[in-house]
Design an enzyme around this catalytic site. Structure first.
Site, PDB file in Angstrom:
ATOM      1  N   GLY A   1       4.042  -8.003   2.228  1.00  0.00           N
ATOM      2  CA  GLY A   1       2.683  -7.479   2.362  1.00  0.00           C
ATOM      3  C   GLY A   1       2.165  -6.672   1.189  1.00  0.00           C
ATOM      4  O   GLY A   1       0.989  -6.708   0.872  1.00  0.00           O
TER       5      GLY A   1
ATOM      6  N   GLU B   1       3.092   0.180   0.038  1.00  0.00           N
ATOM      7  CA  GLU B   1       2.985  -0.551   1.312  1.00  0.00           C
ATOM      8  C   GLU B   1       1.580  -1.124   1.472  1.00  0.00           C
ATOM      9  O   GLU B   1       0.609  -0.565   0.962  1.00  0.00           O
ATOM     10  CB  GLU B   1       3.207   0.428   2.475  1.00  0.00           C
ATOM     11  CG  GLU B   1       4.563   0.365   3.126  1.00  0.00           C
ATOM     12  CD  GLU B   1       4.780  -0.863   4.001  1.00  0.00           C
ATOM     13  OE1 GLU B   1       4.153  -1.924   3.768  1.00  0.00           O
ATOM     14  OE2 GLU B   1       5.596  -0.763   4.918  1.00  0.00           O
ATOM     15  N   ASP B   2       1.480  -2.178   2.251  1.00  0.00           N
ATOM     16  CA  ASP B   2       0.167  -2.717   2.600  1.00  0.00           C
ATOM     17  C   ASP B   2      -0.488  -1.860   3.686  1.00  0.00           C
ATOM     18  O   ASP B   2      -1.632  -1.447   3.573  1.00  0.00           O
ATOM     19  CB  ASP B   2       0.276  -4.185   3.045  1.00  0.00           C
ATOM     20  CG  ASP B   2       1.366  -4.426   4.101  1.00  0.00           C
ATOM     21  OD1 ASP B   2       2.089  -3.483   4.480  1.00  0.00           O
ATOM     22  OD2 ASP B   2       1.497  -5.589   4.536  1.00  0.00           O
TER      23      ASP B   2
ATOM     24  N   ASP C   1       1.554   1.385  10.308  1.00  0.00           N
ATOM     25  CA  ASP C   1       1.100   1.204  11.683  1.00  0.00           C
ATOM     26  C   ASP C   1       1.878   2.184  12.572  1.00  0.00           C
ATOM     27  O   ASP C   1       1.519   3.362  12.654  1.00  0.00           O
ATOM     28  CB  ASP C   1       1.339  -0.274  12.027  1.00  0.00           C
ATOM     29  CG  ASP C   1       0.785  -0.699  13.364  1.00  0.00           C
ATOM     30  OD1 ASP C   1       0.053   0.069  13.985  1.00  0.00           O
ATOM     31  OD2 ASP C   1       1.083  -1.827  13.796  1.00  0.00           O
ATOM     32  N   THR C   2       2.961   1.745  13.195  1.00  0.00           N
ATOM     33  CA  THR C   2       3.754   2.686  13.999  1.00  0.00           C
ATOM     34  C   THR C   2       4.477   3.697  13.110  1.00  0.00           C
ATOM     35  O   THR C   2       4.837   4.776  13.566  1.00  0.00           O
ATOM     36  CB  THR C   2       4.837   1.941  14.814  1.00  0.00           C
ATOM     37  OG1 THR C   2       5.757   1.314  13.917  1.00  0.00           O
ATOM     38  CG2 THR C   2       4.225   0.903  15.736  1.00  0.00           C
ATOM     39  N   GLY C   3       4.729   3.327  11.856  1.00  0.00           N
ATOM     40  CA  GLY C   3       5.473   4.195  10.945  1.00  0.00           C
ATOM     41  C   GLY C   3       6.979   3.928  10.976  1.00  0.00           C
ATOM     42  O   GLY C   3       7.735   4.535  10.218  1.00  0.00           O
TER      43      GLY C   3
ATOM     44  N   LEU D   1       8.407   2.542   7.570  1.00  0.00           N
ATOM     45  CA  LEU D   1       8.462   3.555   6.518  1.00  0.00           C
ATOM     46  C   LEU D   1       9.481   4.637   6.828  1.00  0.00           C
ATOM     47  O   LEU D   1      10.127   5.157   5.925  1.00  0.00           O
ATOM     48  CB  LEU D   1       7.098   4.204   6.335  1.00  0.00           C
ATOM     49  CG  LEU D   1       6.263   3.666   5.196  1.00  0.00           C
ATOM     50  CD1 LEU D   1       5.044   4.546   5.031  1.00  0.00           C
ATOM     51  CD2 LEU D   1       7.055   3.622   3.888  1.00  0.00           C
TER      52      LEU D   1
ATOM     53  N   LYS E   1      -3.129   3.048   9.961  1.00  0.00           N
ATOM     54  CA  LYS E   1      -3.647   2.961  11.342  1.00  0.00           C
ATOM     55  C   LYS E   1      -3.092   4.145  12.118  1.00  0.00           C
ATOM     56  O   LYS E   1      -2.101   3.998  12.832  1.00  0.00           O
ATOM     57  CB  LYS E   1      -3.087   1.692  12.010  1.00  0.00           C
ATOM     58  CG  LYS E   1      -3.908   0.446  11.922  1.00  0.00           C
ATOM     59  CD  LYS E   1      -3.324  -0.581  12.905  1.00  0.00           C
ATOM     60  CE  LYS E   1      -3.084  -1.898  12.233  1.00  0.00           C
ATOM     61  NZ  LYS E   1      -2.513  -2.922  13.124  1.00  0.00           N
TER      62      LYS E   1
ATOM     63  N   PHE F   1      -6.019  -5.675  14.202  1.00  0.00           N
ATOM     64  CA  PHE F   1      -5.002  -6.430  13.484  1.00  0.00           C
ATOM     65  C   PHE F   1      -5.685  -7.073  12.288  1.00  0.00           C
ATOM     66  O   PHE F   1      -6.626  -7.846  12.444  1.00  0.00           O
ATOM     67  CB  PHE F   1      -4.315  -7.492  14.346  1.00  0.00           C
ATOM     68  CG  PHE F   1      -3.083  -8.006  13.662  1.00  0.00           C
ATOM     69  CD1 PHE F   1      -1.887  -7.306  13.751  1.00  0.00           C
ATOM     70  CD2 PHE F   1      -3.138  -9.147  12.874  1.00  0.00           C
ATOM     71  CE1 PHE F   1      -0.761  -7.741  13.058  1.00  0.00           C
ATOM     72  CE2 PHE F   1      -2.012  -9.590  12.182  1.00  0.00           C
ATOM     73  CZ  PHE F   1      -0.819  -8.879  12.282  1.00  0.00           C
TER      74      PHE F   1
ATOM     75  N   ASP G   1      -0.485 -10.605   6.564  1.00  0.00           N
ATOM     76  CA  ASP G   1      -0.407 -11.911   7.222  1.00  0.00           C
ATOM     77  C   ASP G   1      -0.510 -11.845   8.736  1.00  0.00           C
ATOM     78  O   ASP G   1      -0.328 -10.792   9.344  1.00  0.00           O
ATOM     79  CB  ASP G   1       0.954 -12.549   6.901  1.00  0.00           C
ATOM     80  CG  ASP G   1       2.096 -11.869   7.678  1.00  0.00           C
ATOM     81  OD1 ASP G   1       2.201 -10.625   7.602  1.00  0.00           O
ATOM     82  OD2 ASP G   1       2.851 -12.572   8.365  1.00  0.00           O
TER      83      ASP G   1
ATOM     84  N   ARG H   1      -2.364 -14.397   3.721  1.00  0.00           N
ATOM     85  CA  ARG H   1      -2.044 -13.392   2.702  1.00  0.00           C
ATOM     86  C   ARG H   1      -2.911 -13.526   1.450  1.00  0.00           C
ATOM     87  O   ARG H   1      -3.155 -12.565   0.741  1.00  0.00           O
ATOM     88  CB  ARG H   1      -0.574 -13.526   2.265  1.00  0.00           C
ATOM     89  CG  ARG H   1       0.429 -13.143   3.340  1.00  0.00           C
ATOM     90  CD  ARG H   1       1.803 -12.982   2.698  1.00  0.00           C
ATOM     91  NE  ARG H   1       2.895 -12.975   3.653  1.00  0.00           N
ATOM     92  CZ  ARG H   1       3.310 -11.902   4.326  1.00  0.00           C
ATOM     93  NH1 ARG H   1       2.701 -10.749   4.170  1.00  0.00           N
ATOM     94  NH2 ARG H   1       4.331 -11.984   5.162  1.00  0.00           N
TER      95      ARG H   1
END
Ligand code: IMP
Ligand code: MG
Length: 175
Positions: free
Chosen positions: A42, A98-99, A102-104, A107, A130, A152, A159, A165
């Site tokens: 990503g 990173e692209d 989200d939840t983390g 990372l 997010k 999303f 993707d 992508r």
């Protein structure tokens, strides 16, 4: 089922944002060498454009592959590193690229792995964030392009089931 993509950020908006982030990075690192660790796949389009807007700082490219999503739009929760960096990050200024966060979970896992290598410094740069979907709290992100709602998104490296992508813009995927 046919899927429709509507534009969230145009090519021009992305480019302008990346110029802003690049200027901050140049200013913060003040000529010190930087290892940019791209989170594949990503992050590759973003890192490619971001790195080419940074001129006053020496940049080394590195990458890793982490798995989290599989082939769906919801995270499975379990994170693994599938491809490790090819060089030592010990005593380096590491910038993770990173692209989207989200939840983390990805990372969180990746930063633990990199910290265990004793870098000189470690910072995080993401094009999208997010915050409403965050599960892992206490992750500090140094550079954020855009904060977005719980959509999303695809394009510009991101993707759905490995597709979209190559879109030059960021779009919301409607199922
Ligand atoms: P996290 O571990 O939940 O933060 O997920 C991080 C990874 O999931 C990102 O690096 C992306 O590769 C992927 N991801 C999260 N949200 C999206 C999205 O909206 N579109 C495409 N990929 C996403
Ligand atoms: Mg990713």
């Amino acid at each position: 089922m046919k899927k429709i993509v509507t534009v969230l950020f145009s090519k021009e908006e992305i480019e302008e944002k990346i110029s802003e982030i690049a200027a901050k990075i140049e200013n913060d690192y003040d000529g010190n060498e930087l290892v940019m660790v791209c989170i594949l796949m990503g992050g590759m389009v973003f890192m490619s454009d971001l790195s080419r807007k940074i001129h006053k700082t020496t940049i080394i490219f590195e990458r890793l592959v982490a798995s989290s999503y599989g082939m769906d739009t919801e995270t499975s929760g379990a994170v693994k590193i599938k491809l490790y960096p090819g060089q030592s990050l010990t005593n380096k200024n590491v910038l993770i690229v990173e692209d989207i966060v989200d939840t983390g979970r990805s990372l969180d896992y990746i930063t633990r792995y990199i910290n265990a290598q004793n870098p000189k410094s470690m910072k995080i740069c993401t094009l999208l964030n997010k915050p409403s979907k965050r599960v892992v709290h206490g992750l500090y992100i140094d550079y954020i392009g855009f904060n977005i709602e719980n959509h999303f998104v695809v394009g510009y490296g991101m993707d759905y089931a490995e597709k979209y992508r190559n879109l030059p813009y960021i779009g919301i995927l409607h199922k």
